[in-house]
Design a protein around this motif. Sequence first.
Motif, PDB file in Angstrom:
ATOM      1  N   CYS A  50     -43.813 -40.722 -69.239  1.00 63.48           N
ATOM      2  CA  CYS A  50     -44.343 -42.052 -69.640  1.00 63.48           C
ATOM      3  C   CYS A  50     -45.663 -42.355 -69.697  1.00 63.48           C
ATOM      4  N   HIS A  51     -46.538 -41.701 -68.841  1.00 65.72           N
ATOM      5  CA  HIS A  51     -47.771 -41.787 -68.736  1.00 65.72           C
ATOM      6  C   HIS A  51     -48.555 -40.432 -68.969  1.00 65.72           C
ATOM      7  N   VAL A  52     -48.688 -39.952 -70.081  1.00 65.16           N
ATOM      8  CA  VAL A  52     -49.276 -38.652 -70.303  1.00 65.16           C
ATOM      9  C   VAL A  52     -50.739 -38.735 -70.094  1.00 65.16           C
ATOM     10  N   PRO A  53     -51.233 -37.664 -69.242  1.00 65.04           N
ATOM     11  CA  PRO A  53     -52.659 -37.741 -68.944  1.00 65.04           C
ATOM     12  C   PRO A  53     -53.325 -37.136 -70.323  1.00 65.04           C
ATOM     13  N   ALA A  54     -54.462 -37.511 -70.403  1.00 65.66           N
ATOM     14  CA  ALA A  54     -55.505 -37.307 -71.644  1.00 65.66           C
ATOM     15  C   ALA A  54     -55.177 -35.850 -72.115  1.00 65.66           C
ATOM     16  N   ARG A  55     -55.524 -34.749 -71.228  1.00 63.63           N
ATOM     17  CA  ARG A  55     -55.434 -33.401 -71.559  1.00 63.63           C
ATOM     18  C   ARG A  55     -54.213 -32.741 -71.415  1.00 63.63           C
ATOM     19  N   ALA A  56     -52.883 -33.479 -71.412  1.00 65.48           N
ATOM     20  CA  ALA A  56     -51.774 -32.998 -71.458  1.00 65.48           C
ATOM     21  C   ALA A  56     -51.307 -32.075 -72.549  1.00 65.48           C
ATOM     22  N   GLY A  57     -50.688 -30.979 -72.474  1.00 63.33           N
ATOM     23  CA  GLY A  57     -50.396 -30.325 -73.623  1.00 63.33           C
ATOM     24  C   GLY A  57     -51.272 -29.476 -74.219  1.00 63.33           C
ATOM     25  N   MET A 111     -37.470 -36.547 -54.797  1.00 63.06           N
ATOM     26  CA  MET A 111     -37.330 -36.889 -56.161  1.00 63.06           C
ATOM     27  C   MET A 111     -37.699 -38.615 -56.229  1.00 63.06           C
ATOM     28  N   ALA A 112     -38.431 -38.944 -57.151  1.00 70.45           N
ATOM     29  CA  ALA A 112     -38.889 -40.236 -57.261  1.00 70.45           C
ATOM     30  C   ALA A 112     -38.312 -40.789 -58.682  1.00 70.45           C
ATOM     31  N   GLN A 113     -37.772 -42.012 -58.887  1.00 69.52           N
ATOM     32  CA  GLN A 113     -37.293 -42.368 -60.074  1.00 69.52           C
ATOM     33  C   GLN A 113     -38.556 -43.446 -60.809  1.00 69.52           C
ATOM     34  N   CYS A 114     -38.749 -43.052 -62.037  1.00 72.53           N
ATOM     35  CA  CYS A 114     -39.835 -43.448 -62.881  1.00 72.53           C
ATOM     36  C   CYS A 114     -39.376 -44.919 -63.207  1.00 72.53           C
ATOM     37  N   LYS A 115     -40.349 -45.759 -62.937  1.00 78.49           N
ATOM     38  CA  LYS A 115     -40.076 -47.438 -63.117  1.00 78.49           C
ATOM     39  C   LYS A 115     -39.916 -47.929 -64.595  1.00 78.49           C
ATOM     40  N   ASP A 116     -40.571 -46.883 -65.577  1.00 76.77           N
ATOM     41  CA  ASP A 116     -40.152 -46.990 -66.916  1.00 76.77           C
ATOM     42  C   ASP A 116     -39.280 -46.597 -67.567  1.00 76.77           C
ATOM     43  N   CYS A 117     -38.814 -45.264 -67.508  1.00 81.60           N
ATOM     44  CA  CYS A 117     -37.904 -44.393 -68.228  1.00 81.60           C
ATOM     45  C   CYS A 117     -36.644 -44.207 -67.313  1.00 81.60           C
ATOM     46  N   GLY A 118     -36.746 -44.275 -65.971  1.00 88.70           N
ATOM     47  CA  GLY A 118     -35.578 -44.291 -65.021  1.00 88.70           C
ATOM     48  C   GLY A 118     -35.165 -42.881 -64.545  1.00 88.70           C
ATOM     49  N   GLY A 119     -35.924 -42.029 -65.405  1.00 90.35           N
ATOM     50  CA  GLY A 119     -35.964 -40.435 -64.780  1.00 90.35           C
ATOM     51  C   GLY A 119     -36.100 -40.092 -63.504  1.00 90.35           C
ATOM     52  N   HIS A 120     -35.764 -39.122 -63.110  1.00 83.99           N
ATOM     53  CA  HIS A 120     -36.255 -38.616 -61.656  1.00 83.99           C
ATOM     54  C   HIS A 120     -37.041 -37.500 -61.821  1.00 83.99           C
ATOM     55  N   PHE A 121     -38.179 -37.571 -60.897  1.00 89.75           N
ATOM     56  CA  PHE A 121     -39.331 -36.480 -60.893  1.00 89.75           C
ATOM     57  C   PHE A 121     -39.524 -36.160 -59.516  1.00 89.75           C
ATOM     58  N   VAL A 122     -40.228 -34.727 -59.399  1.00 92.27           N
ATOM     59  CA  VAL A 122     -40.704 -34.381 -58.240  1.00 92.27           C
ATOM     60  C   VAL A 122     -41.642 -35.029 -57.677  1.00 92.27           C
ATOM     61  N   ALA A 123     -41.973 -35.528 -56.297  1.00 89.97           N
ATOM     62  CA  ALA A 123     -43.253 -36.336 -55.811  1.00 89.97           C
ATOM     63  C   ALA A 123     -43.330 -35.772 -54.540  1.00 89.97           C
TER      64      ALA A 123
END
Length: 180
Positions: free
Chosen positions: A160-167, A134-146
Amino acid sequence: MKNKSVVVEAQEIQLAAELIRLGARLQLLEAETNVSRERLLKLYKEVKGVSPPKGMLPFSTDWFLTWQPNVHASLFMSFYQFMLEHTELRGLNAVVKAFRLYLEHIELHGLECVLSLTRAWTLVRFFDANMLQMAQCKDCGGHFVAHAQDLTRNYACGLCHVPARAGKTKRSAEVAAATA
């Protein structure tokens, strides 16, 4: 002694049936129960009405790092880690409970279910093998798989940094078409 083995076998079959209802693949059932392959095949057909899907289980960590799967995998891992820290549940029991919480969360918020029980189980195995962390996001503080080997000091999550084609999924196109 024979009564005890019959009870244990019945419990194993009950567990296998529950896992099948949750969408477990045959390989997961074989790894986590002591039920024979032949009995699992019959049980799968009884529960689902069809033969189990064929093919290999996911074997790459990369799937969990793409945008949408990463968000869902991270949510599941948060539930799983909560189970380990705050309950007596371990192993498969913790995976199943965390997966049920994930499903409830997805349903409650009307989201598309991205993670299967088999993928969740595989994800935990990747963590146990120190292939993911798990890695902590520098912007929101959430923990994400890495990836376990990635440097995560300046990690920025996909929310926090949504890719252009996301969604831009087939489902979102269908929803947009239905509301237009």
